[in-house]
Enzyme design. Structure first.
Site, PDB file in Angstrom:
ATOM      1  N   LYS A  79       0.848  -1.193   0.000  1.00  0.00           N
ATOM      2  CA  LYS A  79       0.000   0.000   0.000  1.00  0.00           C
ATOM      3  C   LYS A  79       0.881   1.239   0.000  1.00  0.00           C
ATOM      4  O   LYS A  79       1.823   1.343   0.789  1.00  0.00           O
ATOM      5  CB  LYS A  79      -0.939   0.028   1.205  1.00  0.00           C
ATOM      6  CG  LYS A  79      -1.884   1.242   1.167  1.00  0.00           C
ATOM      7  CD  LYS A  79      -2.988   1.158   2.203  1.00  0.00           C
ATOM      8  CE  LYS A  79      -2.500   1.479   3.587  1.00  0.00           C
ATOM      9  NZ  LYS A  79      -3.609   1.632   4.546  1.00  0.00           N
ATOM     10  N   ARG A 123     -10.444  -1.361   6.924  1.00  0.00           N
ATOM     11  CA  ARG A 123      -9.575  -2.205   7.752  1.00  0.00           C
ATOM     12  C   ARG A 123      -9.307  -1.567   9.097  1.00  0.00           C
ATOM     13  O   ARG A 123      -9.075  -2.248  10.092  1.00  0.00           O
ATOM     14  CB  ARG A 123      -8.308  -2.571   7.021  1.00  0.00           C
ATOM     15  CG  ARG A 123      -7.368  -1.438   6.580  1.00  0.00           C
ATOM     16  CD  ARG A 123      -6.498  -0.948   7.692  1.00  0.00           C
ATOM     17  NE  ARG A 123      -5.213  -0.480   7.222  1.00  0.00           N
ATOM     18  CZ  ARG A 123      -4.483   0.413   7.859  1.00  0.00           C
ATOM     19  NH1 ARG A 123      -4.942   0.997   8.963  1.00  0.00           N
ATOM     20  NH2 ARG A 123      -3.296   0.752   7.399  1.00  0.00           N
ATOM     21  N   GLN A 151     -14.202   7.972   9.163  1.00  0.00           N
ATOM     22  CA  GLN A 151     -13.711   6.852   9.950  1.00  0.00           C
ATOM     23  C   GLN A 151     -14.687   6.500  11.062  1.00  0.00           C
ATOM     24  O   GLN A 151     -14.786   5.331  11.457  1.00  0.00           O
ATOM     25  CB  GLN A 151     -12.337   7.148  10.530  1.00  0.00           C
ATOM     26  CG  GLN A 151     -11.712   5.989  11.304  1.00  0.00           C
ATOM     27  CD  GLN A 151     -11.732   4.656  10.569  1.00  0.00           C
ATOM     28  OE1 GLN A 151     -12.154   3.638  11.109  1.00  0.00           O
ATOM     29  NE2 GLN A 151     -11.290   4.658   9.322  1.00  0.00           N
ATOM     30  N   GLY A 229      -6.693   7.415  16.348  1.00  0.00           N
ATOM     31  CA  GLY A 229      -6.318   8.634  15.642  1.00  0.00           C
ATOM     32  C   GLY A 229      -4.829   8.854  15.487  1.00  0.00           C
ATOM     33  O   GLY A 229      -4.382   9.428  14.497  1.00  0.00           O
ATOM     34  N   SER A 302      -3.896   1.546  18.113  1.00  0.00           N
ATOM     35  CA  SER A 302      -3.857   1.069  16.723  1.00  0.00           C
ATOM     36  C   SER A 302      -3.130   2.067  15.833  1.00  0.00           C
ATOM     37  O   SER A 302      -3.511   3.235  15.758  1.00  0.00           O
ATOM     38  CB  SER A 302      -5.284   0.877  16.209  1.00  0.00           C
ATOM     39  OG  SER A 302      -5.286   0.606  14.825  1.00  0.00           O
TER      40      SER A 302
END
Length: 335
Positions: A79, A123, A151, A229, A302
């Site tokens: 990506k 994802r 999001q 974020g 994340s």
């Protein structure tokens, strides 16, 4: 032999949130079982344009029993994604755009070129859903969203596949964004506007803002937080006191300590390795426990992993192949 080109409309048409959540779950388990090759995300900083590029290559081999996978498959992809915060105002373009080249690992042939912008949203939501499945209370029914952009849609849609979400509280300084969010989801959920504090005391909260100073100062006593974020050094949404008291689970140790939610307090020495309880993959694989009775606040940090991208692209590509969707294009010389 031709490459299938899958633009945003086709990706959206083929996207099945539940299937993508399951594929991402399998990807976390496969990675924990050492069946992923995922070099570190590389950055090309462009200070003159207030932006950067990120390159994310990956190979993933899923086997039956990884997550809930009943079939074996493998795939490779890369990506290429940008983050340019000035795009919306200066160029009428999204802040984040991406392209994924999905490749046959046996031959190296590029099977598809996909819009990575939509897949990134999908994802990211799926990763939050997987973390929520394993770390939130099983009886969680309320979801807070700090940030009302696109999001937030992906967070709600994905998390609702793993928990019975009944009440949604959304907080954003942009009242127009909140109004649009309420219009999109008001007929499916009991959704209302609230303060950040009201959103953050729900059973589950996902934070999806690019701030560099914490805006979430309190959470419920057993809230699960998806800190989504922070994706670059200096970004920081959650108050340090919350992080110090929480069970912290990261998607990747190196990425999170460099550019995840914990990067600022970790860099300052306020958080140490001892404060990071686990990475998500071994929890999904069953090697470490998910939510425990003694857990209060849990935080999933994340940063976004290439295994999530290739797993999502796999779902989209296979559905495109089965339905013969997408535009065939002779991208590379094969004769």
């Amino acid at each position: 032999m031709e490459t299938r080109v899958l633009g945003p409309d086709t990706v959206t048409r083929l996207a099945a949130t539940d299937a993508i959540v399951e594929a991402v779950k399998s990807a976390f388990a496969a990675s924990a079982r050492d069946r992923a090759v995922m070099p570190a995300k590389s950055y090309v900083d462009l200070p003159e344009y207030n932006g950067d590029f990120r390159s994310m290559p990956v190979y993933l081999a899923v086997r039956p029993g990884d997550g809930t996978s009943e079939a074996a498959w493998d795939a490779a992809a890369v990506k290429w994604v940008n983050v340019h915060p000035d795009n919306p105002a200066d160029h009428d373009l999204p802040t984040v755009m991406g392209t994924i080249i999905y490749t046959d690992p046996e031959t190296g042939f590029p099977l598809a070129v996909l819009d990575g912008t939509r897949i990134t949203r999908l994802r990211t939501g799926a990763a939050a859903a997987v973390a929520t499945e394993y770390l939130a209370r099983e009886d969680a029914t309320s979801l807070g969203l700090v940030g009302a952009g696109r999001q937030a849609d992906s967070q709600l849609e994905a998390i609702a596949t793993v928990r019975d979400v009944q009440r949604v509280v959304v907080a954003d300084a942009d009242e127009t964004a909140v109004a649009r969010f309420l219009d999109r989801w008001g007929d499916r959920f009991d959704v209302r506007e609230g303060t950040i504090a009201e959103a953050a005391t729900c059973d589950i909260v996902s934070t999806v803002t690019p701030v560099e100073e914490p805006i979430v100062e309190t959470v419920g006593p057993d809230t699960h937080v998806n800190a989504m974020g922070a994706d670059a050094a200096g970004k920081h949404e959650i108050d340090d006191d919350i992080l110090l008291d929480a069970r912290i689970v990261v998607d990747d140790y190196e990425q999170c300590t460099h550019s995840g939610e914990i990067n600022v307090p970790y860099g300052e020495g306020m958080l140490t390795d001892d404060d990071i309880d686990a990475t998500l993959g071994p929890i999904v694989a069953g090697d470490l426990p998910g939510r425990r009775d003694r857990d209060g606040v849990t935080v999933f940090d994340s940063t976004g992993l290439a295994i999530q991208d290739v797993a999502s692209a796999h779902v989209i590509y296979e559905r495109a192949r089965e339905t013969d969707l997408g535009d065939p294009y002779k991208l590379v010389e094969t004769e």
